[in-house]
Design an enzyme around this catalytic site. Sequence first.
Site, mmCIF file in Angstrom:
data_model
loop_
_atom_site.group_PDB
_atom_site.id
_atom_site.type_symbol
_atom_site.label_atom_id
_atom_site.label_comp_id
_atom_site.label_asym_id
_atom_site.label_seq_id
_atom_site.Cartn_x
_atom_site.Cartn_y
_atom_site.Cartn_z
ATOM 1 N N HIS A 1 0.873 -1.188 0.000
ATOM 2 C CA HIS A 1 0.000 0.000 0.000
ATOM 3 C C HIS A 1 0.903 1.229 0.000
ATOM 4 O O HIS A 1 1.637 1.466 -0.944
ATOM 5 C CB HIS A 1 -0.929 -0.057 1.216
ATOM 6 N N HIS B 1 -1.671 -1.985 -10.517
ATOM 7 C CA HIS B 1 -2.593 -1.430 -9.534
ATOM 8 C C HIS B 1 -3.823 -2.320 -9.466
ATOM 9 O O HIS B 1 -4.252 -2.879 -10.470
ATOM 10 C CB HIS B 1 -2.982 0.006 -9.910
ATOM 11 N N ASP C 1 2.814 5.832 -6.997
ATOM 12 C CA ASP C 1 4.047 5.709 -6.214
ATOM 13 C C ASP C 1 5.294 5.845 -7.090
ATOM 14 O O ASP C 1 6.335 6.304 -6.625
ATOM 15 C CB ASP C 1 4.088 4.348 -5.506
#
Length: 378
Positions: free
Chosen positions: A224, A264, A315
């Site tokens: 996460h 994802h 990210d």
Amino acid sequence: MTEELKKGLEGVLVAESSLSFIDGDAGELVYRGYTIDDLAKNATFEEVVYLLWHGELPTADELSDFKSSMAKERHLDDGVQRLVRDLAEADEEPMAALRTIISDLSAYDPDTDADPTDEAANLRKGRRITAKIPTALAAFSRIRNGNDPVEPHENLDHASNFLYMLNDEEPDDVLAETFDMALVLHADHGLNASTFSAMVTSSTLADLHAAVTSAVGALSGSLHGGANQDVMQALLELDESGKEPIGWVEDRLESGDRVPGFGHRVYNVKDPRAKILSAESEALGEAAGTPHWHEYSVSIEEYLGEEKGLAPNVDFYSASTYYQMGIPVDVYTPIFAMSRVGGWIAHVLEQYDDNRLIRPRARYVGPKDGTVTPIENR
């Protein structure tokens, strides 16, 4: 009839929400009807938090009052300051420290005894939690590096104030605007693991501090929020290796290691937030004379897209963006929390408003027909 097992609750609808919408096939993210591109370009983090909590963008007067009320809550009580120092001097991991600090904030909150579903009290608690996280995080980072904490600056906005407290100098406009944009991009994202953790906790009628503490715990994992830290560590490894990005990726994949920041659970195409941060990372690199971080990232993205059909998530580009802003790598995930707390609180408010205890079931696959043997015969 055997019920279908949905591991990880994938594809299972568990709630209705008016907060954010994700189209994974089109690569779209919307907060309360506004696209993330529109908000990133035209709204500040405070405006977005107000939107999430109140359902509409603030007027100029409402925004002024909201920013002022947030700024007044930035100071940490003496007991919390002592805890921050103790955790920093003990070299606690930053996300674990943040989890402990948020839980401790409850002891000093004037509304700690309010009914957990009291919306007015929760909005006040939410302002305090959101305002104090940057102060605690900046102080923690400075103390562990042997520096004194910097008191919050009431005349700076949320993003600028954090950078000021972290570095003991006011950021220039480019850094402040880029960081504010990053906070906007991370503010909410549907029922991700940390948000759902907050909802599960609040569904028991635990209070807001308990719900946010649960969310921080979920965010700390590498699948996460911890992924952005992993991305930067991978880019640093690439830089130190002296290899070309594609050769480095091939070696990594051949050895069985994945490249963090790709794929994802929701998006089947490039994360729309990654598109925005890619441009910001490039601009920062050009301004700082360090364009190689963005160049590395683009080479890796193009190779994995062509060879593996993989697209980057938020990210992948937030990592190099933060690095070029001088933010310590292990503070990336706490910064994620500093932003996502706005969404967590909004979802908890929504959960309280129409609450039902979240209690899924599991299919039992263990042994049956056991009998207890007397302990002397075991």
